[in-house]
Design a protein around this motif. Structure first.
Motif, mmCIF file in Angstrom:
data_model
loop_
_atom_site.group_PDB
_atom_site.id
_atom_site.type_symbol
_atom_site.label_atom_id
_atom_site.label_comp_id
_atom_site.label_asym_id
_atom_site.label_seq_id
_atom_site.Cartn_x
_atom_site.Cartn_y
_atom_site.Cartn_z
ATOM 1 N N ILE A 36 3.228 3.303 11.912
ATOM 2 C CA ILE A 36 1.820 3.338 12.336
ATOM 3 C C ILE A 36 1.399 1.967 12.834
ATOM 4 O O ILE A 36 0.728 1.838 13.871
ATOM 5 C CB ILE A 36 0.924 3.799 11.173
ATOM 6 C CG1 ILE A 36 1.285 5.210 10.737
ATOM 7 C CG2 ILE A 36 -0.552 3.729 11.554
ATOM 8 C CD1 ILE A 36 0.578 5.669 9.475
ATOM 9 N N GLU A 78 -1.726 -4.439 6.764
ATOM 10 C CA GLU A 78 -1.584 -3.633 7.981
ATOM 11 C C GLU A 78 -2.955 -3.221 8.517
ATOM 12 O O GLU A 78 -3.190 -3.250 9.732
ATOM 13 C CB GLU A 78 -0.717 -2.405 7.713
ATOM 14 C CG GLU A 78 0.751 -2.739 7.484
ATOM 15 C CD GLU A 78 1.680 -1.582 7.834
ATOM 16 O OE1 GLU A 78 1.186 -0.498 8.198
ATOM 17 O OE2 GLU A 78 2.917 -1.781 7.755
ATOM 18 N N SER A 81 5.213 -0.560 9.001
ATOM 19 C CA SER A 81 5.246 0.893 9.131
ATOM 20 C C SER A 81 5.244 1.293 10.597
ATOM 21 O O SER A 81 4.863 0.507 11.476
ATOM 22 C CB SER A 81 4.036 1.508 8.427
ATOM 23 O OG SER A 81 2.851 1.237 9.165
ATOM 24 N N HIS A 86 -10.630 4.825 5.516
ATOM 25 C CA HIS A 86 -9.642 5.905 5.386
ATOM 26 C C HIS A 86 -9.753 6.881 6.550
ATOM 27 O O HIS A 86 -8.740 7.425 7.009
ATOM 28 C CB HIS A 86 -9.840 6.641 4.063
ATOM 29 C CG HIS A 86 -9.707 5.755 2.868
ATOM 30 N ND1 HIS A 86 -10.325 6.015 1.666
ATOM 31 C CD2 HIS A 86 -9.031 4.576 2.692
ATOM 32 C CE1 HIS A 86 -10.043 5.043 0.810
ATOM 33 N NE2 HIS A 86 -9.264 4.173 1.412
ATOM 34 N N GLY A 108 -6.449 6.214 7.903
ATOM 35 C CA GLY A 108 -5.730 7.091 6.989
ATOM 36 C C GLY A 108 -5.714 6.481 5.598
ATOM 37 O O GLY A 108 -6.052 5.313 5.397
ATOM 38 N N TYR A 109 -5.317 7.287 4.614
ATOM 39 C CA TYR A 109 -5.228 6.770 3.250
ATOM 40 C C TYR A 109 -4.124 5.719 3.162
ATOM 41 O O TYR A 109 -3.139 5.768 3.908
ATOM 42 C CB TYR A 109 -4.940 7.896 2.263
ATOM 43 C CG TYR A 109 -6.127 8.768 1.956
ATOM 44 C CD1 TYR A 109 -7.274 8.227 1.373
ATOM 45 C CD2 TYR A 109 -6.112 10.130 2.244
ATOM 46 C CE1 TYR A 109 -8.378 9.028 1.096
ATOM 47 C CE2 TYR A 109 -7.207 10.941 1.974
ATOM 48 C CZ TYR A 109 -8.339 10.383 1.395
ATOM 49 O OH TYR A 109 -9.423 11.168 1.125
ATOM 50 N N PRO A 110 -4.273 4.746 2.246
ATOM 51 C CA PRO A 110 -3.181 3.787 2.023
ATOM 52 C C PRO A 110 -1.873 4.525 1.753
ATOM 53 O O PRO A 110 -1.854 5.575 1.114
ATOM 54 C CB PRO A 110 -3.659 3.003 0.793
ATOM 55 C CG PRO A 110 -5.149 3.122 0.812
ATOM 56 C CD PRO A 110 -5.441 4.485 1.370
ATOM 57 N N GLN A 111 -0.769 3.947 2.230
ATOM 58 C CA GLN A 111 0.515 4.626 2.142
ATOM 59 C C GLN A 111 1.150 4.552 0.751
ATOM 60 O O GLN A 111 2.018 5.357 0.426
ATOM 61 C CB GLN A 111 1.469 4.032 3.180
ATOM 62 C CG GLN A 111 0.973 4.207 4.619
ATOM 63 C CD GLN A 111 1.861 3.517 5.619
ATOM 64 O OE1 GLN A 111 3.003 3.926 5.839
ATOM 65 N NE2 GLN A 111 1.376 2.450 6.220
ATOM 66 N N THR A 112 0.698 3.595 -0.056
ATOM 67 C CA THR A 112 1.297 3.383 -1.378
ATOM 68 C C THR A 112 0.327 3.851 -2.454
ATOM 69 O O THR A 112 -0.817 3.389 -2.508
ATOM 70 C CB THR A 112 1.639 1.901 -1.588
ATOM 71 O OG1 THR A 112 2.381 1.439 -0.460
ATOM 72 C CG2 THR A 112 2.458 1.706 -2.854
ATOM 73 N N THR A 113 0.767 4.751 -3.321
ATOM 74 C CA THR A 113 -0.108 5.324 -4.347
ATOM 75 C C THR A 113 -0.197 4.404 -5.560
ATOM 76 O O THR A 113 0.625 3.509 -5.759
ATOM 77 C CB THR A 113 0.414 6.697 -4.799
ATOM 78 O OG1 THR A 113 1.646 6.498 -5.536
ATOM 79 C CG2 THR A 113 0.664 7.618 -3.619
ATOM 80 N N ASP A 151 -0.439 -2.517 2.556
ATOM 81 C CA ASP A 151 -1.338 -1.557 3.203
ATOM 82 C C ASP A 151 -2.593 -2.260 3.701
ATOM 83 O O ASP A 151 -3.073 -2.006 4.820
ATOM 84 C CB ASP A 151 -1.719 -0.438 2.228
ATOM 85 C CG ASP A 151 -0.546 0.474 1.895
ATOM 86 O OD1 ASP A 151 0.419 0.508 2.670
ATOM 87 O OD2 ASP A 151 -0.604 1.150 0.848
ATOM 88 N N GLU A 200 2.926 4.480 -7.697
ATOM 89 C CA GLU A 200 3.989 3.686 -7.074
ATOM 90 C C GLU A 200 3.738 2.200 -7.292
ATOM 91 O O GLU A 200 4.666 1.439 -7.600
ATOM 92 C CB GLU A 200 4.078 3.997 -5.583
ATOM 93 C CG GLU A 200 4.638 5.380 -5.267
ATOM 94 C CD GLU A 200 4.539 5.732 -3.802
ATOM 95 O OE1 GLU A 200 5.474 6.363 -3.303
ATOM 96 O OE2 GLU A 200 3.521 5.377 -3.154
#
Length: 340
Positions: free
Chosen positions: A18, A239, A16, A299, A303-308, A236, A311
């Motif tokens: 980020i 990373e 990513s 978090h 930040g929140y994980p990019q994959t929900t 996620d 998904e």
């Protein structure tokens, strides 16, 4: 491998923006100890992709016994990782490892630990002290597990880092031992560290979602006794592990790593049944306790994980229905007595 599976794999191993920005801030070379484990290739692929995009010539070493054969080692070499074959329990081989600024420690023993308790303790609790001495001048991100926490009432708050660990069973106790040894040497040697409590990483080849999705697809009953779980997409989590090198401290920083939701096993299974157009059968009843983590600290930082979760379910369902390759290493996430 068909085009659908290739695209999934490519996306999982693409860094990513980020991660690329954070990799630019990491000074010094990087060594990954225990790189041949389940997460090692994905973490390595993301790291090498990020370094390439960042325009950095950082050397990345990957160390393991590579007992599974030459293929995994060659795969890492193809990424640009400089692999080293070593037995960490051998003094001479451990002492010969290059001393670099950044260490990602992924060595551990879980499956088969019941009945092999002495080796479990040696690898999980004794070895970290020797590694900490060898790399006392480095930063160390040490993988751990959410299993160091006890089962908690699902009506109560999940344990955050302020919650006192209370490990169930010798595997979890030895992992807590690993943490305590690293913490000790962080204090005595002023080594900057981060204890990385991961729980549960989701890959397309293994993990809680793969186990539930496969059961649904094959028409096997789903046991809902362990009724709630936390999960995070493995890329996620990988990373976040790399980015954790920027958040090592002395005394050691401790961080829970998982997704933001407490998820119902029943709900996850129902979603798989919907995506796969399958009938579903449940057995058991949801227990009042479960192994859960509060990862709000990570978090806040990453930040929140990019994959929900939806998904993740869609991707894993596609992998299963397209007959993607699997790794036969069950998580035993239903285990309630700590016997792995």
């Amino acid at each position: 491998m068909n085009t659908i599976l290739e695209n999934i794999e490519k996306q999982m191993n693409t860094a990513s923006s980020i991660l690329v920005e954070d990799v630019k801030k990491i000074d010094g070379d990087i060594i990954i100890l225990g790189v041949s484990g389940k997460i090692g290739y994905n973490l390595s692929a993301l790291l090498m992709d990020a370094l390439k995009k960042a325009g950095k010539d950082t050397t990345v070493y990957g160390v393991a016994r590579f007992s599974g054969g030459p293929e995994s080692r060659q795969d890492l070499e193809d990424l640009g990782v400089k692999t080293i074959v070593a037995d960490f329990m051998n003094d001479e081989e451990l002492g010969s490892l290059p001393k670099v600024k950044n260490v990602i420690y992924m060595v551990g023993y879980k499956f088969g630990s019941t009945g092999n308790e002495s080796y479990t303790w040696a690898l999980n609790s004794y070895l970290p002290g020797r590694v900490a001495e060898h790399y006392k001048d480095s930063r160390i991100v040490a993988f751990s597990t959410g299993c160091v926490y006890p089962l908690v009432d699902v009506k109560d708050a999940a344990p955050s880092e302020e919650f006192m660990p209370d490990a169930i069973g010798e595997y979890a106790q030895s992992c807590l031992g690993r943490e305590r040894i690293f913490e000790h040497f962080s204090k005595t040697n002023n080594t900057e560290m981060l204890i990385y409590r991961l729980n549960y990483a989701i890959d397309v080849r293994y993990g809680v979602l793969v186990e539930l999705g496969t059961a649904v697809y094959e028409g096997r009953p789903v046991d809902v006794t362990m009724g709630q779980v936390n999960v995070i997409w493995q890329p996620d989590a990988s990373e976040m592990a790399i980015r954790s090198l920027l958040h090592c401290t002395s005394p050691a920083n401790i961080m829970n790593i998982t997704g933001p939701e407490t998820l119902s096993v029943r709900w996850i299974s129902e979603r798989f049944a919907e995506v796969m157009d399958k009938e579903i059968e449940f057995v058991g009843e949801e227990a009042t306790t479960a192994l859960l983590n509060n990862a709000s600290k990570s978090h806040e930082i990453f930040g929140y994980p990019q994959t929900t979760i939806r998904e993740m379910i869609d991707i894993v369902a596609t992998w299963i229905m397209e007959n993607g390759a699997m790794i036969d290493k069950p998580t035993h996430f239903q285990e309630r007595e700590g016997k792995y």
